[in-house]
Design a protein around this motif. Structure first.
Motif, PDB file in Angstrom:
ATOM      1  N   MET A   1       1.103  -1.232   0.210  1.00 50.01           N
ATOM      2  CA  MET A   1       0.266   0.182  -0.101  1.00 50.01           C
ATOM      3  C   MET A   1       1.248   1.118  -0.230  1.00 50.01           C
ATOM      4  N   ARG A   2       0.947   2.025  -0.844  1.00 49.06           N
ATOM      5  CA  ARG A   2       1.932   3.257  -1.467  1.00 49.06           C
ATOM      6  C   ARG A   2       0.534   4.312  -0.221  1.00 49.06           C
ATOM      7  N   GLY A   3       1.465   5.459  -0.291  1.00 50.12           N
ATOM      8  CA  GLY A   3       1.020   6.840   0.468  1.00 50.12           C
ATOM      9  C   GLY A   3       0.983   6.370   2.008  1.00 50.12           C
ATOM     10  N   ARG A   4       1.203   7.658   2.318  1.00 50.30           N
ATOM     11  CA  ARG A   4       1.099   8.283   3.464  1.00 50.30           C
ATOM     12  C   ARG A   4      -0.125   8.113   4.050  1.00 50.30           C
ATOM     13  N   PRO A   5      -0.157   8.553   5.989  1.00 45.02           N
ATOM     14  CA  PRO A   5      -1.344   7.719   6.589  1.00 45.02           C
ATOM     15  C   PRO A   5      -2.171   9.759   6.717  1.00 45.02           C
ATOM     16  N   ALA A   6      -3.359   9.399   6.620  1.00 40.40           N
ATOM     17  CA  ALA A   6      -3.676  10.182   6.339  1.00 40.40           C
ATOM     18  C   ALA A   6      -4.204  10.455   8.494  1.00 40.40           C
ATOM     19  N   GLU A   9      -5.800   8.406  10.716  1.00 37.38           N
ATOM     20  CA  GLU A   9      -5.833   7.040  10.896  1.00 37.38           C
ATOM     21  C   GLU A   9      -4.632   7.149  11.559  1.00 37.38           C
ATOM     22  N   ASP A  24       6.509   8.178   0.926  1.00 39.64           N
ATOM     23  CA  ASP A  24       5.396   7.282   0.935  1.00 39.64           C
ATOM     24  C   ASP A  24       5.740   5.269   0.849  1.00 39.64           C
ATOM     25  N   ASP A  25       6.705   5.341   0.577  1.00 34.94           N
ATOM     26  CA  ASP A  25       7.594   3.488   0.788  1.00 34.94           C
ATOM     27  C   ASP A  25       8.258   3.143   1.651  1.00 34.94           C
ATOM     28  N   TRP A 134      -4.083  -3.114   4.309  1.00 33.81           N
ATOM     29  CA  TRP A 134      -3.433  -1.906   4.642  1.00 33.81           C
ATOM     30  C   TRP A 134      -4.893  -1.098   4.913  1.00 33.81           C
ATOM     31  N   ARG A 148      -1.635   0.798   8.223  1.00 36.25           N
ATOM     32  CA  ARG A 148      -0.327   1.667   7.074  1.00 36.25           C
ATOM     33  C   ARG A 148      -0.212   2.254   7.896  1.00 36.25           C
ATOM     34  N   TYR A 152       3.824   3.036   9.303  1.00 40.04           N
ATOM     35  CA  TYR A 152       4.556   3.904   9.185  1.00 40.04           C
ATOM     36  C   TYR A 152       5.062   4.582  11.319  1.00 40.04           C
TER      37      TYR A 152
END
Length: 170
Positions: A1-6, A9, A24-25, A134, A148, A152
């Motif tokens: 799953m790519r992308g940073r947590p909002a 989250e 974002d990896d 994720w 996710r 992080y």
């Protein structure tokens, strides 16, 4: 799953860890830490690993013991939520864990190897996570998390504590 947590989250407190992770990896960051952190820790040595930078502060061994404990706690939370379990999980008291862990009684090399093994397990878990998992959600310590965000947090927590070791202990 790519992308940073909002922001929704995770609890705001955990931004201090998430913000330490570039890009974002998160899988690449977790894997790189599995290689780089043990090398950094091995260089500290047996005697220096008992150092405390001030009275009442954890020793280097206790810091790494805490990092290893937190790795398991946050990975378990990710596992729990990813597998669809809905029961809220309890809080984790790192100070109680540090006392019970008696980290100063164990050889430094065992702490380093423990980190390596725990992190390899973390990387394997996230590499084999279904894409839909994720974004699975759950509650721990009365706070909401996505899987996710927990990935992080794991990476950022290690980054935080390696910085603390460099700046305050070494």
């Amino acid at each position: 799953m790519r992308g940073r947590p909002a922001a929704g989250e995770h609890a705001a407190y955990y931004s201090q860890y998430i913000d330490r992770v570039a890009g974002d990896d998160v899988l690449s960051v977790l894997a790189e830490q599995a290689r780089g952190v043990p090398a950094f820790l091995r260089a500290i040595g047996e005697t220096a690993s008992l150092h405390r930078y001030a009275e009442g502060k954890w020793s280097v061994r206790e810091v790494v013991g805490h990092v290893n404990d937190a790795e398991r706690v946050f990975l378990f939370r990710a596992f729990w939520f990813a597998r669809g379990f809905t029961e809220p999980l309890p809080s984790y008291d790192e100070n109680a864990g540090a006392v019970a862990g008696e980290s100063d009684r164990f050889p430094w090399a065992s702490h380093v190897e423990d980190f390596r093994g725990a992190r390899l397990s973390t990387v394997a878990f996230f590499r084999n996570l279904p894409a839909t998992a994720w974004m699975a959600r759950g509650v721990a310590s009365d706070k909401p998390f996505t899987v996710r965000a927990l990935a992080y947090i794991l990476a950022g927590h290690v980054a935080h504590h390696t910085t603390v070791l460099r700046e305050r202990y070494l």
